[in-house]
Design a protein around this motif. Sequence first.
Motif, PDB file in Angstrom:
ATOM      1  N   LEU A   1      -7.746   2.677  15.543  1.00  0.00           N
ATOM      2  CA  LEU A   1      -8.078   3.669  14.220  1.00  0.00           C
ATOM      3  C   LEU A   1      -9.937   3.744  14.313  1.00  0.00           C
ATOM      4  O   LEU A   1     -10.660   2.758  14.352  1.00  0.00           O
TER       5      LEU A   1
ATOM      6  N   PHE B   1      -0.241  -0.188   9.299  1.00  0.00           N
ATOM      7  CA  PHE B   1      -0.195   0.968   8.436  1.00  0.00           C
ATOM      8  C   PHE B   1       1.054   0.692   7.717  1.00  0.00           C
ATOM      9  O   PHE B   1       2.059   0.513   8.463  1.00  0.00           O
TER      10      PHE B   1
ATOM     11  N   ARG C   1       3.652   2.364   4.701  1.00  0.00           N
ATOM     12  CA  ARG C   1       3.782   3.441   3.356  1.00  0.00           C
ATOM     13  C   ARG C   1       4.585   2.799   2.270  1.00  0.00           C
ATOM     14  O   ARG C   1       5.741   1.962   2.525  1.00  0.00           O
TER      15      ARG C   1
ATOM     16  N   VAL D   1       2.286   6.803  -0.432  1.00  0.00           N
ATOM     17  CA  VAL D   1       1.001   6.530   0.234  1.00  0.00           C
ATOM     18  C   VAL D   1       0.799   5.609   1.315  1.00  0.00           C
ATOM     19  O   VAL D   1       1.725   4.799   1.399  1.00  0.00           O
ATOM     20  N   THR D   2      -0.002   6.116   2.408  1.00  0.00           N
ATOM     21  CA  THR D   2      -0.234   4.939   3.293  1.00  0.00           C
ATOM     22  C   THR D   2      -1.000   3.931   3.396  1.00  0.00           C
ATOM     23  O   THR D   2      -2.333   4.604   3.040  1.00  0.00           O
ATOM     24  N   ILE D   3      -0.959   2.898   3.328  1.00  0.00           N
ATOM     25  CA  ILE D   3      -2.170   1.839   3.258  1.00  0.00           C
ATOM     26  C   ILE D   3      -2.304   1.316   4.376  1.00  0.00           C
ATOM     27  O   ILE D   3      -1.220   1.095   5.245  1.00  0.00           O
ATOM     28  N   ARG D   4      -3.352   0.596   4.651  1.00  0.00           N
ATOM     29  CA  ARG D   4      -4.040  -0.141   5.740  1.00  0.00           C
ATOM     30  C   ARG D   4      -3.876  -1.618   5.371  1.00  0.00           C
ATOM     31  O   ARG D   4      -4.546  -1.925   4.154  1.00  0.00           O
TER      32      ARG D   4
END
Lengths: 412, 199
Positions: A26, A67, A69, A78-81
């Motif tokens: 990333l 990652f 969802r 939402v996609t979070i890290r």
Amino acid sequence: MRDAPNLPQLEGNVIRLHRLVETAELRLTDGSAAPCSKQVKPLFRHFRRIDSCLQPRVAFRGSDEIFCRVYMPDHSYVTIRSRLSASVSDILTSVSEKLQYSEEQGQREEPLILVAVTSSGDKVLLKPDDGCIFTTLGINSHLFACNRDELCSLVPLPEEVQLPPEDSHIHRIEAEDLANHLSAFHWELFSCVHELEFVDYVFHVERGRRETANLELLLQRCSEVQHWVSTQTLLCEAPARRTQLLKKFIKTAAICKQNQDLLSFFAIVMGLDNGAVSRLRVTWEKLPGKFKNLFSKFENLTDPCRNHKSYREMVSRMRPPVIPFIPLILKDLTFLHEGSKTFIDGLVNVEKMHAIAEKVRTVRKYRSSQMRLDTDVSPTHLQNKAYVRQFQVIDNQNLFFELSYKLEPSAQ
Amino acid sequence: MPEQSNDYRVVVFGAGGVGKSSLVLRFVKGTFRESYIPTIEDTYRQVISCDKSICTLQITDTTGSHQFPAMQRLSISKGHAFILVYSVTSRQSLEELKPIYEQICQIKGDVESIPIMLVGNKSDETQNRELESSEGEAIAKKWKCAFMETSAKMNHNVKELFQELLNLEKRRTVSLQIDGKKSKQQKRKEKLKGKCVVM
């Protein structure tokens, strides 16, 4: 994904949500995060990239970022890290931040809850201090964030698997390639599991920590292969092809056994033994006698009677490298653990510790030499490799039976 | 398995930090925040009307960094309409849209029938402006797409942007307005949904 059959050029790049594996870097473009060139590993099913799923697997650590969802009741997501070891409340904090709930806190007193919803609609409410939850989810389960009063209205996401086209990959790939790719991948996954994960998995209450992600991924994969075998068989509408498919799976199981990959072997046999598949009487009857015999032999080997006697005999005759049927090791460890106390009168039960260590040492023995299967790098080979590493499966038993009754209605 | 053919999918592209998420969140939730959280991929769903019935508008907010080319291709092939966002405070952000536009052309072929909106966001930042609206207009003309300047912060032109985009769709009639009769049905549906089912 649904367009995939119409877009063959995209097929290779198809990203299915809800699958595992692979690493991606990333590189954030904004200045604030620029110094952080840390690797983010998209955990299963969330992002799939053909190029990275071909890379060898690296073991996960709790501090690894992934990652994930998180869905809302209306299926927005939402996609979070997140760190792999993040607690449920950490995850919920990221979600509310993304959704800008923090700004309207005046009106919003009610905290969000995190729920795992399976494809058949079962819900598990996750406790705020639970950690490392990602690897414990079912194959097609999704995380939902919602208010407490929305809990009962949560509905699972629609099934993503569609009827494969006639020439889908499974029909094109040879049993031998299939088996070798399965074994090679499972060897990679098995190699990523640290010996201590076996102890942690069983002793997690005492040890107070659970860093068992790699072991859990392997268990998840085992169930994925099982479901994949059932899914492929039940999605195949043409009866003759379906029998061909059974043949192919039995052949594949045989080669996996030869490879000493007993994990894949068990998973395939169990997939064929699924009630929805084994009830397809007409399909099984058309199978040549040779394959019928072979399969009943396999069923004997996976038979749990007399504490898996036939399996234990088979595996004791094998020399490393071996990929064992992991669930059985965990079962043995659990019996050792629960069958005797760890402390007796304040003293450590050394005998128990020895027994546990002995069991874990068998894992070391199985891995004491390398399994080598994967050498070819032709384009078809790479396609097959990618295919085997990104199965698309149904994990809803009700749906399996529905499909099964459509293929062969009940006799009455 | 049920195909959600009813969905109308809008995909928002643009460089990092131009305000894609701000536009989407302003539209969907009516909120705005100053802090910046890079997006990976989020999708919001809303009920709209389409050919006199109800359908779901799916707005996919994408990442500004280019680390998932496969994701980008998939979003394009699945999308029905596209919003290409740049910031009027950064010439660079307009430059970065070019490869995305080209990719849309490549994957979709005939772009003239596909609703595409070029959007210059942050129109409130008059002091930091690097691009005049005429420059955006010129690019839009070249790309044969529509153009608009917006400010998610001041809530300027945000709803108009989405409405205008849907108006560009000629293959079906999509609108943010849901006509009275249907919305009652929808309300009823939602009301039913809200009730607990004992299995």
